[in-house]
Design an enzyme around this catalytic site. Structure first.
Site, PDB file in Angstrom:
ATOM      1  N   ALA A  93       0.931  -1.280  -0.121  1.00  0.00           N
ATOM      2  CA  ALA A  93       0.250  -0.160   0.036  1.00  0.00           C
ATOM      3  C   ALA A  93       0.972   1.206   0.028  1.00  0.00           C
ATOM      4  O   ALA A  93       0.398   2.169  -0.726  1.00  0.00           O
ATOM      5  CB  ALA A  93      -1.011  -0.055   1.292  1.00  0.00           C
TER       6      ALA A  93
ATOM      7  N   ARG B 134       4.942 -12.208  -2.951  1.00  0.00           N
ATOM      8  CA  ARG B 134       4.879 -10.644  -2.414  1.00  0.00           C
ATOM      9  C   ARG B 134       6.107 -10.081  -2.392  1.00  0.00           C
ATOM     10  O   ARG B 134       6.127  -8.994  -2.732  1.00  0.00           O
ATOM     11  CB  ARG B 134       4.276 -11.056  -1.035  1.00  0.00           C
ATOM     12  CG  ARG B 134       2.813 -11.550  -0.885  1.00  0.00           C
ATOM     13  CD  ARG B 134       2.528 -11.620   0.593  1.00  0.00           C
ATOM     14  NE  ARG B 134       1.071 -11.947   0.818  1.00  0.00           N
ATOM     15  CZ  ARG B 134       0.119 -10.806   0.963  1.00  0.00           C
ATOM     16  NH1 ARG B 134       0.376  -9.613   1.063  1.00  0.00           N
ATOM     17  NH2 ARG B 134      -0.927 -11.387   1.177  1.00  0.00           N
TER      18      ARG B 134
ATOM     19  N   TYR C  92      -0.677 -22.363  -6.806  1.00  0.00           N
ATOM     20  CA  TYR C  92      -0.632 -21.809  -8.294  1.00  0.00           C
ATOM     21  C   TYR C  92       1.065 -21.402  -8.409  1.00  0.00           C
ATOM     22  O   TYR C  92       1.781 -21.693  -7.441  1.00  0.00           O
ATOM     23  CB  TYR C  92      -1.365 -20.543  -8.515  1.00  0.00           C
ATOM     24  CG  TYR C  92      -1.321 -19.327  -7.307  1.00  0.00           C
ATOM     25  CD1 TYR C  92       0.014 -18.337  -7.452  1.00  0.00           C
ATOM     26  CD2 TYR C  92      -2.291 -19.219  -6.403  1.00  0.00           C
ATOM     27  CE1 TYR C  92       0.095 -17.470  -5.991  1.00  0.00           C
ATOM     28  CE2 TYR C  92      -2.167 -18.283  -5.493  1.00  0.00           C
ATOM     29  CZ  TYR C  92      -1.094 -17.314  -5.374  1.00  0.00           C
ATOM     30  OH  TYR C  92      -1.051 -16.583  -4.393  1.00  0.00           O
TER      31      TYR C  92
ATOM     32  N   ASP D 281      -4.619  -2.579   4.492  1.00  0.00           N
ATOM     33  CA  ASP D 281      -5.246  -3.342   5.698  1.00  0.00           C
ATOM     34  C   ASP D 281      -5.224  -2.726   6.987  1.00  0.00           C
ATOM     35  O   ASP D 281      -6.057  -3.126   7.954  1.00  0.00           O
ATOM     36  CB  ASP D 281      -4.022  -4.735   5.849  1.00  0.00           C
ATOM     37  CG  ASP D 281      -4.150  -5.494   4.641  1.00  0.00           C
ATOM     38  OD1 ASP D 281      -5.282  -5.683   4.070  1.00  0.00           O
ATOM     39  OD2 ASP D 281      -3.350  -6.448   4.367  1.00  0.00           O
TER      40      ASP D 281
END
Length: 399
Positions: free
Chosen positions: A15, A108, A221, A298
């Protein structure tokens, strides 16, 4: 932004870095503060749906994302008891054709590294790591953040303070008056392992797999340009650990899936190590703003991962807030922050509600498996895609 002072961002995660990059590209100076001495993203993979990837591609990060991420061709949904295929929904080119942007799965750390590399090239951004904040104050001129950096007292002045410091946000609890994060009653187990030899086990390289069962679900994945497999297993669980992110005992997660189909059991046995996270939410009554302080990501709407929109909502927040702060509208800054919060709360509340609803369906919270599976089959891939339009088709200038 009309104020001469920079925007001060607390938190250099997805963010905070996305916001800093958006602001810098709009000509706004930014000071980014993080308590970590170096940025090392924890966790494993994440999914970037078109509403998020469109923003990152607009920032010029598309080539970097494609270099380390994957564009899965489809998501397959299977029953965790029988192993039977419930539904296959196309992704790949179907996403690009439908929404004008791809669906990407990526580690990430790779996403954070891509954002960080771009931010470090921006002369308008000053990044300060290893900062322990000791005080935050506000007056008519702006905000002041004081702290310690490498045993030296530091002081940062800004026009606006942005709390982008995650679900356990210090800014939320000490500035805007929000409460501590709330445990949801579920844990997420995450692991990665090398992909070589994996695809012979009846799994396809270019598909995301979702298995639904009682009190648990599993997602897998490929990431790292196909070199690794990412696993995320969410289970209904109590949390009795001292921290919120701890090593997980492989025997415990294997026991949780011992009655699942053989392909799942083999998959769960592949990693040498696991980490488990307490899945938490920000309190639903969290104030988004107070004076010249605003929360994003978040810190204000941490939500369950059952529509894979946590990172996407943070990226959306960043893009919208950057537009608000960069606009030389002449409006009072607190009024503009309030309008930002009002619009974004309506959107994120709706997404969070969908995530909680999916959690009940995925883990059979009062929903019989046969009814759930039949309902999904009757819905079909096309109608399921239609139902996701309001999430995937969102664009910053449209809502």
């Amino acid at each position: 932004m009309p104020d001469h002072l920079p925007v001060v961002v607390v938190g250099a995660g997805i963010a905070g870095l996305t916001l800093s990059l958006c602001l810098a590209r709009a000509g706004v100076r930014v000071t980014v503060i993080d308590k970590a001495p170096e940025l090392r993203e924890v966790g494993a993979g994440l999914q970037l749906s078109p509403n998020a990837s469109s923003i990152l591609f607009h920032l010029g990060l598309g080539s970097a994302l494609d270099a380390t991420g994957m564009r899965p061709e489809a998501v397959t949904i299977r029953d965790g008891a029988s192993g039977r295929l419930i539904l296959r929904m196309p992704l790949g080119e179907a996403m690009v054709e439908r929404y004008g942007a791809p669906y990407i799965v990526i580690h990430r750390a790779d996403l954070q590294g891509t954002l960080l590399a771009a931010v470090e090239q921006e002369p308008r951004v000053a990044l300060h790591l290893g900062v322990r904040i000791t005080s935050i104050a506000e007056d008519a001129a702006g905000v002041v953040v004081e702290g310690m950096e490498a045993d030296q007292q530091v002081r940062f002045e800004g026009s606006v303070l942005v709390g982008a410091d995650g679900v356990r946000s210090m800014v939320r609890e000490t500035v805007t008056g929000g409460g501590p994060a709330r445990y949801t009653g579920r844990t997420a187990w995450r692991a990665t392992f090398e992909a070589e030899g994996f695809f012979a086990q009846s799994f396809r390289h270019n598909e995301t797999g979702l298995w639904l069962g009682r009190h648990a679900h599993l997602v897998h994945y490929a990431i790292d340009a196909g070199r690794e497999i990412n696993l995320v297993a969410a289970i209904d669980d109590a949390w009795n650990e001292d921290g919120w992110d701890v090593p997980g005992d492989p025997a415990q997660i294997q026991a949780a899936f011992r009655d699942w189909p053989e392909p799942v059991r083999k998959l769960i046995a592949m990693p040498d190590s696991w980490r488990k996270w307490a899945l938490c939410e920000a309190p639903r009554d969290t104030p988004w703003t107070k004076g010249r302080t605003v929360l994003i990501g978040d810190a204000v709407h941490g939500m369950p991962p059952f529509v894979a929109q946590g990172a996407a909502m943070a990226i959306e927040d960043a893009r919208v807030l950057a537009g608000v702060l960069a606009a030389d509208s002449g409006d009072d800054i607190e009024e503009r922050l309030g309008l930002f919060a009002e619009g974004r709360k309506a959107r994120t509340d709706k997404v969070a509600s969908a995530a909680r609803r999916n959690g009940l369906i995925y883990h059979l919270g009062g929903v019989p498996a046969k009814a759930r599976n039949l309902g999904m089959r009757m819905l079909g891939a096309e109608r399921l895609a239609d139902n996701m339009d309001w999430i995937y088709g969102w664009r910053p200038l449209e809502g």
